[in-house]
Design a protein around this motif. Structure first.
Motif, mmCIF file in Angstrom:
data_model
loop_
_atom_site.group_PDB
_atom_site.id
_atom_site.type_symbol
_atom_site.label_atom_id
_atom_site.label_comp_id
_atom_site.label_asym_id
_atom_site.label_seq_id
_atom_site.Cartn_x
_atom_site.Cartn_y
_atom_site.Cartn_z
ATOM 1 N N ASP A 44 0.831 -1.197 0.000
ATOM 2 C CA ASP A 44 0.000 0.000 0.000
ATOM 3 C C ASP A 44 0.871 1.254 0.000
ATOM 4 N N VAL A 45 0.469 2.250 -0.781
ATOM 5 C CA VAL A 45 1.233 3.498 -0.858
ATOM 6 C C VAL A 45 1.296 4.181 0.510
ATOM 7 N N GLY A 46 0.282 4.006 1.343
ATOM 8 C CA GLY A 46 0.294 4.581 2.683
ATOM 9 C C GLY A 46 1.447 4.064 3.522
ATOM 10 N N GLU A 47 1.770 2.793 3.337
ATOM 11 C CA GLU A 47 2.906 2.201 4.063
ATOM 12 C C GLU A 47 4.223 2.836 3.613
ATOM 13 N N VAL A 48 4.349 3.076 2.320
ATOM 14 C CA VAL A 48 5.554 3.722 1.782
ATOM 15 C C VAL A 48 5.675 5.137 2.344
ATOM 16 N N ILE A 49 4.574 5.878 2.314
ATOM 17 C CA ILE A 49 4.584 7.252 2.813
ATOM 18 C C ILE A 49 4.936 7.297 4.287
ATOM 19 N N LYS A 50 4.318 6.421 5.076
ATOM 20 C CA LYS A 50 4.572 6.393 6.521
ATOM 21 C C LYS A 50 6.046 6.104 6.807
ATOM 22 N N GLN A 51 6.577 5.048 6.190
ATOM 23 C CA GLN A 51 7.953 4.651 6.491
ATOM 24 C C GLN A 51 8.969 5.652 5.973
ATOM 25 N N THR A 52 8.784 6.164 4.770
ATOM 26 C CA THR A 52 9.764 7.113 4.247
ATOM 27 C C THR A 52 9.706 8.439 5.008
#
Length: 65
Positions: A44-52
């Motif tokens: 999920d793109v939300g996971e990418v946004i959160k982690q980065t």
């Protein structure tokens, strides 16, 4: 590369991501990079946004203030 080791930025002023190719790159386009990372990693793109975002706050401590 694990997400914990990825930073997203727009350092190259003349290499904007698709669909903005040909225009000057700008920070508003980092979302397109996050979408592509999510697509490649099949997450999920939300996971990418959160982690980065966490990675950026960890590297640049002053952002947290």
């Amino acid at each position: 590369i694990n997400l914990e080791n990825i930073m997203i930025e727009t350092d190259s002023p003349y290499l904007a991501p698709i669909p903005f190719r040909g225009k000057t790159n700008q920070p508003a386009y980092v979302g397109e990079i996050a979408k592509k990372i999510a697509e490649i990693k099949k997450i999920d793109v939300g996971e990418v946004i959160k982690q980065t975002s966490e990675n950026a706050y960890s590297l640049f401590k002053k952002l947290s203030n």
